[in-house]
Design a protein around this motif. Sequence first.
Motif, PDB file in Angstrom:
ATOM      1  N   VAL A 134       0.831  -1.211   0.000  1.00  0.00           N
ATOM      2  CA  VAL A 134       0.000   0.000   0.000  1.00  0.00           C
ATOM      3  C   VAL A 134       0.867   1.263   0.000  1.00  0.00           C
ATOM      4  O   VAL A 134       0.666   2.181  -0.805  1.00  0.00           O
ATOM      5  N   GLU A 135       1.850   1.306   0.900  1.00  0.00           N
ATOM      6  CA  GLU A 135       2.650   2.535   1.005  1.00  0.00           C
ATOM      7  C   GLU A 135       3.568   2.722  -0.203  1.00  0.00           C
ATOM      8  O   GLU A 135       3.847   3.849  -0.607  1.00  0.00           O
ATOM      9  N   PHE A 136       4.025   1.599  -0.803  1.00  0.00           N
ATOM     10  CA  PHE A 136       4.854   1.725  -2.007  1.00  0.00           C
ATOM     11  C   PHE A 136       4.093   2.467  -3.110  1.00  0.00           C
ATOM     12  O   PHE A 136       4.662   3.243  -3.860  1.00  0.00           O
ATOM     13  N   VAL A 137       2.790   2.194  -3.201  1.00  0.00           N
ATOM     14  CA  VAL A 137       2.006   2.779  -4.296  1.00  0.00           C
ATOM     15  C   VAL A 137       1.444   4.146  -3.913  1.00  0.00           C
ATOM     16  O   VAL A 137       1.505   5.089  -4.705  1.00  0.00           O
ATOM     17  N   THR A 138       0.904   4.262  -2.693  1.00  0.00           N
ATOM     18  CA  THR A 138       0.159   5.484  -2.338  1.00  0.00           C
ATOM     19  C   THR A 138       0.993   6.497  -1.550  1.00  0.00           C
ATOM     20  O   THR A 138       0.594   7.649  -1.413  1.00  0.00           O
ATOM     21  N   GLY A 139       2.111   6.044  -0.964  1.00  0.00           N
ATOM     22  CA  GLY A 139       2.927   6.956  -0.156  1.00  0.00           C
ATOM     23  C   GLY A 139       2.417   7.125   1.260  1.00  0.00           C
ATOM     24  O   GLY A 139       2.978   7.900   2.040  1.00  0.00           O
ATOM     25  N   ARG A 140       1.333   6.407   1.615  1.00  0.00           N
ATOM     26  CA  ARG A 140       0.860   6.486   3.009  1.00  0.00           C
ATOM     27  C   ARG A 140       0.698   5.072   3.566  1.00  0.00           C
ATOM     28  O   ARG A 140       0.473   4.123   2.824  1.00  0.00           O
ATOM     29  N   PRO A 141       0.830   4.947   4.896  1.00  0.00           N
ATOM     30  CA  PRO A 141       0.752   3.599   5.480  1.00  0.00           C
ATOM     31  C   PRO A 141      -0.628   2.978   5.308  1.00  0.00           C
ATOM     32  O   PRO A 141      -1.626   3.692   5.139  1.00  0.00           O
ATOM     33  N   SER A 142      -0.666   1.664   5.358  1.00  0.00           N
ATOM     34  CA  SER A 142      -1.942   0.964   5.240  1.00  0.00           C
ATOM     35  C   SER A 142      -2.745   1.083   6.536  1.00  0.00           C
ATOM     36  O   SER A 142      -2.229   1.495   7.572  1.00  0.00           O
ATOM     37  N   THR A 143      -4.008   0.685   6.442  1.00  0.00           N
ATOM     38  CA  THR A 143      -4.951   0.803   7.559  1.00  0.00           C
ATOM     39  C   THR A 143      -4.878  -0.450   8.432  1.00  0.00           C
ATOM     40  O   THR A 143      -5.010  -1.563   7.921  1.00  0.00           O
ATOM     41  N   SER A 144      -4.700  -0.255   9.735  1.00  0.00           N
ATOM     42  CA  SER A 144      -4.679  -1.411  10.640  1.00  0.00           C
ATOM     43  C   SER A 144      -6.113  -1.824  10.975  1.00  0.00           C
ATOM     44  O   SER A 144      -7.068  -1.062  10.758  1.00  0.00           O
ATOM     45  N   LEU A 145      -6.262  -3.015  11.534  1.00  0.00           N
ATOM     46  CA  LEU A 145      -7.592  -3.459  11.963  1.00  0.00           C
ATOM     47  C   LEU A 145      -8.168  -2.510  13.009  1.00  0.00           C
ATOM     48  O   LEU A 145      -9.367  -2.196  13.002  1.00  0.00           O
ATOM     49  N   ARG A 146      -7.314  -2.010  13.902  1.00  0.00           N
ATOM     50  CA  ARG A 146      -7.763  -1.058  14.933  1.00  0.00           C
ATOM     51  C   ARG A 146      -8.373   0.178  14.283  1.00  0.00           C
ATOM     52  O   ARG A 146      -9.470   0.616  14.623  1.00  0.00           O
ATOM     53  N   GLN A 147      -7.568   0.734  13.358  1.00  0.00           N
ATOM     54  CA  GLN A 147      -7.994   1.967  12.697  1.00  0.00           C
ATOM     55  C   GLN A 147      -9.263   1.730  11.868  1.00  0.00           C
ATOM     56  O   GLN A 147     -10.193   2.531  11.877  1.00  0.00           O
ATOM     57  N   TRP A 148      -9.299   0.591  11.164  1.00  0.00           N
ATOM     58  CA  TRP A 148     -10.478   0.274  10.351  1.00  0.00           C
ATOM     59  C   TRP A 148     -11.713   0.177  11.249  1.00  0.00           C
ATOM     60  O   TRP A 148     -12.782   0.690  10.926  1.00  0.00           O
ATOM     61  N   GLY A 149     -11.552  -0.484  12.411  1.00  0.00           N
ATOM     62  CA  GLY A 149     -12.674  -0.633  13.346  1.00  0.00           C
ATOM     63  C   GLY A 149     -13.187   0.724  13.805  1.00  0.00           C
ATOM     64  O   GLY A 149     -14.395   0.990  13.831  1.00  0.00           O
ATOM     65  N   LYS A 150     -12.234   1.607  14.145  1.00  0.00           N
ATOM     66  CA  LYS A 150     -12.604   2.950  14.613  1.00  0.00           C
ATOM     67  C   LYS A 150     -13.376   3.709  13.536  1.00  0.00           C
ATOM     68  O   LYS A 150     -14.374   4.367  13.797  1.00  0.00           O
ATOM     69  N   GLU A 151     -12.883   3.591  12.306  1.00  0.00           N
ATOM     70  CA  GLU A 151     -13.476   4.372  11.213  1.00  0.00           C
ATOM     71  C   GLU A 151     -14.787   3.794  10.699  1.00  0.00           C
ATOM     72  O   GLU A 151     -15.625   4.514  10.173  1.00  0.00           O
ATOM     73  N   ASN A 152     -14.972   2.486  10.860  1.00  0.00           N
ATOM     74  CA  ASN A 152     -16.123   1.852  10.215  1.00  0.00           C
ATOM     75  C   ASN A 152     -17.161   1.278  11.151  1.00  0.00           C
ATOM     76  O   ASN A 152     -18.277   0.976  10.719  1.00  0.00           O
ATOM     77  N   LEU A 153     -16.815   1.110  12.437  1.00  0.00           N
ATOM     78  CA  LEU A 153     -17.763   0.426  13.321  1.00  0.00           C
ATOM     79  C   LEU A 153     -18.270   1.294  14.460  1.00  0.00           C
ATOM     80  O   LEU A 153     -19.148   0.864  15.195  1.00  0.00           O
ATOM     81  N   THR A 154     -17.703   2.495  14.616  1.00  0.00           N
ATOM     82  CA  THR A 154     -18.206   3.329  15.713  1.00  0.00           C
ATOM     83  C   THR A 154     -19.516   3.980  15.272  1.00  0.00           C
ATOM     84  O   THR A 154     -19.665   4.381  14.118  1.00  0.00           O
ATOM     85  N   ASP A 155     -20.493   4.027  16.199  1.00  0.00           N
ATOM     86  CA  ASP A 155     -21.836   4.507  15.822  1.00  0.00           C
ATOM     87  C   ASP A 155     -21.848   6.015  15.633  1.00  0.00           C
ATOM     88  O   ASP A 155     -21.071   6.732  16.139  1.00  0.00           O
TER      89      ASP A 155
END
Length: 300
Positions: A279-300
């Motif tokens: 991900v970072e090789f192509v986009t220049g930013r780090p990939s999304t961790s499960l923690r971060q994904w959970g925060k962004e997608n599962l919080t009400d």
Amino acid sequence: MENHVAKPDPASPIVLVIGTTGQVGKLIVEEFDRDLGNVRVRYAARKPERVDELRAAGRDAVRLDLDDPRTFAHALYGVDRVYLLTGYTVAMLAQSKTLVDAAVKAGVGHIVHQGVFANWDVTDPHFVWHQMIERYIEGSGLAWTHLHPNVFMDGLASEIATNDGAFSVYWDNRRVGWIAARDIAAVAATVLRQGPSRHGGKEYWLSTEVASGPEVAAILSDVLDREISCDVRGPEEFLASIAKRGLTVESWYADAGVEFNRQVIDGRMGYIGTVRDDVEFVTGRPSTSLRQWGKENLTD
Ligand SMILES: NC(=O)c1ccc[n+]([C@@H]2O[C@H](COP(=O)([O-])OP(=O)(O)OC[C@H]3O[C@@H](n4cnc5c(N)ncnc54)[C@H](OP(=O)(O)O)[C@@H]3O)[C@@H](O)[C@H]2O)c1
């Protein structure tokens, strides 16, 4: 529906994105809304109402039905780069073959294919179908880029939302590699913006964090501060769960799902449980961790 496509301008490549209503495709639309780069984007959709919706929002959109090659010429007219995404069906074979042939005829220069996370000698049928498509693309003479995502984190969201915070895995307690759909979309959009001179002939591996079902549940419970639980099951229970959830899945596809779970457990597909993070090789930013994904997608 009015016959409408953007007028090709040789100064700015035209990108055609297929699958714009799906998990990854809708995020590719967002990526391009945020940063178009030096391309013009044409969005393909199977349903006429979705085409109308896209156009109403000021986007170039066209109807394309992967099961009806008669729709391809119009959609591909003037197109330079294609994002080829197919759904969960064995029809992906005929859909992709006919789309690639049409792309050759239409003068497309670059195909970016969304495949799977597979070793070259994999025997699971669904993974084999994607590899056959990749070999066909490579034989077409078009420039190509293959994306190899591992298991989508986003597949957890609807089950957790509708099943009282619980999700199931059918690969026992094995670890698998996860990827956020947003990261696949970011890689796809970057490759499509930058084109074949930078990305032609490249394969990008998208498996950014490894965890078993119970480990995912523990991470998400911690992030959300409520209990998320994992029901650990085996391959043979996979078909029953499809029937129980009332899903319509072709038998070929369902059997390939059982085989995937079997091979992850017995080790033939042990590589599914590895990190390969481009991900970072192509986009220049780090990939999304499960923690971060959970925060962004599962919080009400
Ligand atoms: N889930 C995973 O963990 C995982 C992991 C690795 C790879 N993959 C691969 O990812 C791909 C699926 O991506 P996704 O989850 O984003 O898909 P998705 O959410 O199921 O969306 C599929 C998209 O394709 C469109 N589509 C389906 N049939 C079509 C047709 N005949 N003509 C035109 N468009 C059609 C759908 O449009 P409609 O709205 O019209 O149906 C939708 O926009 C599959 O190839 C799968 O093998 C998945």
